[in-house]
Design a protein around this motif. Structure first.
Motif, short mmCIF file in Angstrom:
data_model
loop_
_atom_site.label_atom_id
_atom_site.label_comp_id
_atom_site.label_asym_id
_atom_site.label_seq_id
_atom_site.Cartn_x
_atom_site.Cartn_y
_atom_site.Cartn_z
N GLY A 1 0.79 -1.23 0.00
CA GLY A 1 0.00 0.00 0.00
C GLY A 1 0.82 1.27 0.00
O GLY A 1 0.27 2.37 0.12
N CYS A 2 2.14 1.17 -0.15
CA CYS A 2 2.99 2.35 -0.21
C CYS A 2 2.77 3.06 -1.54
O CYS A 2 2.67 2.42 -2.58
CB CYS A 2 4.45 1.96 -0.09
SG CYS A 2 5.58 3.35 -0.30
N THR B 1 -0.97 10.62 -4.95
CA THR B 1 -0.97 9.25 -5.44
C THR B 1 -2.38 8.70 -5.54
O THR B 1 -2.58 7.59 -6.00
CB THR B 1 -0.15 8.34 -4.50
OG1 THR B 1 -0.52 8.63 -3.16
CG2 THR B 1 1.32 8.54 -4.71
N PHE B 2 -3.37 9.46 -5.10
CA PHE B 2 -4.74 9.02 -5.34
C PHE B 2 -5.24 9.54 -6.68
O PHE B 2 -5.87 8.83 -7.45
CB PHE B 2 -5.69 9.45 -4.22
CG PHE B 2 -7.07 8.88 -4.39
CD1 PHE B 2 -7.34 7.60 -3.93
CD2 PHE B 2 -8.06 9.58 -5.05
CE1 PHE B 2 -8.59 7.03 -4.13
CE2 PHE B 2 -9.33 9.02 -5.24
CZ PHE B 2 -9.58 7.74 -4.78
N HIS B 3 -4.92 10.79 -6.97
CA HIS B 3 -5.36 11.41 -8.22
C HIS B 3 -4.33 11.14 -9.30
O HIS B 3 -3.58 12.02 -9.70
CB HIS B 3 -5.58 12.91 -7.99
CG HIS B 3 -6.49 13.20 -6.84
ND1 HIS B 3 -6.03 13.28 -5.54
CD2 HIS B 3 -7.84 13.38 -6.77
CE1 HIS B 3 -7.05 13.52 -4.73
NE2 HIS B 3 -8.16 13.58 -5.46
N ALA C 1 -3.28 1.32 4.79
CA ALA C 1 -3.02 2.06 3.56
C ALA C 1 -4.31 2.65 3.03
O ALA C 1 -4.34 3.79 2.56
CB ALA C 1 -2.41 1.12 2.53
N VAL C 2 -5.40 1.86 3.14
CA VAL C 2 -6.69 2.35 2.64
C VAL C 2 -7.13 3.61 3.38
O VAL C 2 -7.59 4.57 2.77
CB VAL C 2 -7.74 1.22 2.75
CG1 VAL C 2 -9.13 1.76 2.46
CG2 VAL C 2 -7.40 0.08 1.81
N PHE D 1 -5.21 6.48 2.00
CA PHE D 1 -5.70 6.90 0.67
C PHE D 1 -7.03 7.64 0.77
O PHE D 1 -7.28 8.57 0.02
CB PHE D 1 -5.79 5.70 -0.28
CG PHE D 1 -4.48 5.41 -0.96
CD1 PHE D 1 -4.10 6.10 -2.11
CD2 PHE D 1 -3.60 4.47 -0.44
CE1 PHE D 1 -2.90 5.85 -2.72
CE2 PHE D 1 -2.38 4.22 -1.05
CZ PHE D 1 -2.03 4.91 -2.20
N LYS D 2 -7.86 7.22 1.73
CA LYS D 2 -9.12 7.94 1.94
C LYS D 2 -8.84 9.38 2.39
O LYS D 2 -9.51 10.31 1.98
CB LYS D 2 -9.96 7.21 3.00
CG LYS D 2 -10.70 6.01 2.45
CD LYS D 2 -11.52 5.37 3.54
CE LYS D 2 -12.25 4.15 3.04
NZ LYS D 2 -12.72 3.30 4.15
#
Lengths: 302, 89, 383
Positions: free
Chosen positions: A25-26, A178-180, A219-220, A223-224
């Motif tokens: 999840g990095c 890193t999400f977009h 990690a989730v 990211f949220k």
């Protein structure tokens, strides 16, 4: 939407062991993917790309990808990159640094690289923490956050990388997350393509060292948090001050068209070596030079 | 945005590369993926896949390959190829 | 290098620092990155004027000495012959990246014009206090070549030698000058470009997919292609295997570390450079280097006039320490005098080699003044 992962596989080193060393999840793997897609989109050949990385988790990215790669000393990636770019301006030199790398030990190199506008692309992977050494606070750890070296909360304020780079004179300054990832691909490609010094700050999660101590267990969760807090710059600007809170603008911050240092140097060299130009003896320091500097130095030693 | 056709893809997940972080599972807009008993991602509802590419882009370990149905592995697309893999332990 | 008188040669009246630049350019140096510091700044100033006028020369002033080292390593990786120059405080800052250059076997030349220390010390006064630092300054066990020069002509010659050694053995080479040598202005004849031996880098002959960047060879030196030439590989300061990837496997670590040493060790006879003066019949020896060697040469003459059979070994290579030469001198001499502008850094090495054979007397001076011939002569004659 196909060919995304397969494309990445084409650029990975076949003689390296996978999966890579990063935690599950990095975000660093996502950045590597974005970098590869950007380079592919620009049609650059593997030989003309040079990746220069610093020390830390982010520094390990370089070993996995099949370009010319240099894994340098802590914080000095930009100095190596400057040498490589000046020595061979045809290369596309991209540095990958962490926040500890770029903002603390290499802070001086970063502002000078931006000031001299050397044609290097700097990716600063900001995970707010020293991940590899075990989770100590960095120059971008938010105030109040808990880390191994700030068990009672960080008292110091964090650097704003984007503002700092812009103030130091960088040609292009961007922030992505890193999400977009679609936006990140676009920003990284732009930063590589444009002349002069271009910096992309990339918000990437470290749940192992940062999240774990700051209420983001997985990690989730991280990211949220990124999904919620990284908002496009236009939207962010429209937000009233009170609603901004933890939110961070992402997008393009500075885009200037100044020539890179290596371009200016090339032009100077062409001018000095123009055919037919009388070859003047270069100025030698005068005989008294040493004596003068001696006198000056005696007054004010460095 | 037009509605995307569902179920036009084949999904391959490399279990050796997947570290089971769960990003793909959490954020897949069509809830195609799930975590298996081994902790790795697996395809649960292939027919729902809208081929948006989110999981491929966000997989930090490059472990998910989404292909159009019946498509073969294409030739390497990078500007330079012809690599001979060097054996390494 | 023969320095015969000839009419074609151009004579210049140059500072030691300027001679370093002449030597570097003759050796093919095309990249200089530096940071100003007394007493080495003239090297940088002349480079700033000369390099942009050449076809491909690059000059850049960096933000500090750490960055200067980084830039020349980068340039060297990209295929340039690169150098920097500095003095004590800057040399301390360079140690970090100097270690990187040792580990990744990057050829480069660092000129350190020694001034009084420690710390800011005596910026405009000579000293020889950085000798052991040049050898052991960067952390970790590593081989390195350290050269020195005692006059302006030698500044030119030894700079060329430094570049040749760097390229031949793929290693950083440190050239130690002192403030006196650097700021002495003398007439020297510039050699014609053709008359010098200039060593280039060895490039791989195999196709890129077969290339192993840190492969062991007979010489212990792996070929080194420039970045961008098609031989894509990984360069890292981590201990690496033959492919350049980080490793912790004891067998791989041992192999690379031993090769690093072997590539220098097995060429000791080629690397150890000394000049002997009246040693054939000497029974009192002097071992000196840098500007002190000039005083020592005069002291030998003075002692000879008084009837003492003195002889001098002038060290041009400081490390690897020219043990066989000193051994030979020690075997015939009743004592050896080691004059130097520190409290005994090179005399340590002499003692290590010759203490059992002969008695060793040191002449030390750390007040920022040169050691005079009289001082050395006194040590020779009064034992």
């Amino acid at each position: 939407m196909a060919d995304i992962t397969e494309l990445i596989h084409d650029y990975l080193r076949h003689n390296k062991k996978f999966p890579h060393v990063f935690c599950a999840g990095c975000g660093h793997g996502i950045v590597l993917g974005a970098l590869i897609r950007s380079i592919h989109a620009l049609g650059l050949s593997k030989d003309e790309v040079c990746i220069v990385a610093g020390i830390g988790c982010s520094g390990r990215i370089a070993a996995y990808v099949d370009f010319n790669t240099v894994h340098t000393t802590h914080g000095r990636a930009l100095t190596f990159a400057t040498g490589i770019k000046m020595a061979n301006p045809k290369l596309k030199v991209i540095t990958i640094m962490g926040d500890g790398d770029a903002m603390s030990i290499g802070g001086n190199h970063l502002i000078h690289a931006a000031r001299r506008n050397i044609g290097v692309t700097a990716l600063v992977l900001n995970n707010n923490i020293y991940g590899m050494t075990g989770g100590q606070c960095s120059a971008t750890t938010p105030q109040g956050a808990t880390t191994q070296t700030t068990p009672f909360g960080q008292m110091e304020k964090a650097f704003d990388i984007v503002t700092l780079a812009a103030a130091a004179g960088a040609n292009g300054v961007y922030r992505g997350s890193t999400f977009h990832v679609n936006m990140l691909d676009r920003l990284v490609a732009t930063a590589i393509e444009r002349p002069g010094f271009n910096l992309v700050e990339i918000i990437t999660p470290c749940h192992t060292q940062y999240g774990r101590k700051n209420k983001y267990k997985s990690a989730v969760d991280m990211f949220k948090w990124i999904k919620k807090n990284c908002v496009p710059k236009e939207k962010f600007d429209a937000l009233p001050e009170a609603d901004r809170g933890e939110k961070m603008p992402i997008g393009t911050f500075v885009e200037k068209d100044h020539k890179g240092l290596e371009q200016l140097y090339g032009e100077l060299q062409a001018r000095l070596n123009r055919p037919g130009r009388p070859v003047a003896e270069p100025e030698q320091p005068s005989a008294q030079h040493a004596e003068e500097s001696r006198n000056i130095m005696n007054k004010e030693p460095k | 945005m037009t509605k995307k056709a569902k179920g036009q893809t084949e999904i391959t997940i490399y279990p050796d590369w997947c570290k089971g972080c769960g990003i793909c599972v959490e954020f897949c807009p069509a809830k195609v993926l799930a975590l298996g008993r081994d902790g790795k991602a697996r395809v649960a509802r292939l027919d729902e896949c809208i081929n948006c590419g989110f999981c491929e882009r966000h997989c930090p370990d490059f472990a998910i390959v989404v292909r159009g149905k019946g498509r073969k592995r294409r030739a390497p697309a990078c500007a330079e190829n012809g690599e001979t893999p060097v054996d390494k332990e | 290098m023969a320095q015969k008188k000839s009419k074609q040669r151009k004579a210049v009246f140059a500072l030691g620092n300027e001679a370093v630049v002449e030597g570097a350019l003759l050796a093919g140096c095309s990249f200089y990155a530096g940071y100003p510091i007394t007493p080495s700044s003239e090297i940088m100033e002349v480079m700033a004027a000369r390099l942009p006028r050449s076809e491909d020369g690059v000059f850049i002033q960096m933000e500090d000495e750490i960055a200067s080292m980084g830039a020349i390593i980068g340039a060297s990786l990209a295929g340039r012959k690169a150098m920097t120059a500095t003095s004590g405080p800057g040399f301390s800052l360079m140690q970090e990246n100097l270690g990187f250059a040792c580990m990744t076997e990057v050829p480069l030349v660092v000129v350190n014009v020694m001034r009084g220390g420690p710390s800011t010390g005596l910026p405009t006064s000579p000293a020889q206090g950085d000798v052991q630092q040049a050898r052991w300054g960067t952390h970790g066990d590593h081989p390195v070549i350290v050269l020195s020069a005692s006059d302006v002509r030698e500044c030119l010659e030894m700079t060329i030698t430094a570049f040749n050694f760097a390229e031949k053995y793929r290693t950083p080479v440190i050239l130690l000058l002192d403030e006196i040598t650097a700021h002495t202005r003398e007439k020297i004849e510039l050699p014609e470009p053709g008359e010098l031996e200039i060593v280039g880098r060895s490039y791989p002959t195999v196709p890129p997919e077969w290339y192993k960047p840190y492969e062991d060879t007979m010489r212990g030196v792996s070929p080194m292609p420039p970045i961008g030439s098609g031989y894509r590989h990984h360069v890292t300061g981590l201990t690496h295997d033959v492919l350049g990837f980080p490793t912790q496997r004891p067998d791989e670590v041992k192999a690379i570390m031993e090769r690093l040493f072997r590539k220098i060790d097995q060429f000791y006879p080629d690397i150890m450079l000394v000049e002997e003066y009246m040693t054939e019949d000497a029974d009192i020896g002097v071992v000196a280097y840098g500007s002190v060697a000039r005083s020592a040469e005069l002291a030998i003459d003075m002692a000879r006039e008084q009837g003492y059979k003195a002889g001098l070994i002038k060290l041009k290579t400081l490390f690897p320490f020219p043990k066989p030469f000193v051994n030979r001198l020690a075997a015939r001499c009743s004592r050896i005098v080691v004059p130097e502008m520190n409290m005994g850094q090179m005399s340590r090495e002499v003692k290590r080699v010759a203490a059992r054979t002969t008695s060793i007397r040191t002449v030390n001076r750390i007040d920022g003044q040169i050691i005079t011939p009289t001082q050395i002569c006194k040590a020779i004659t009064q034992g």
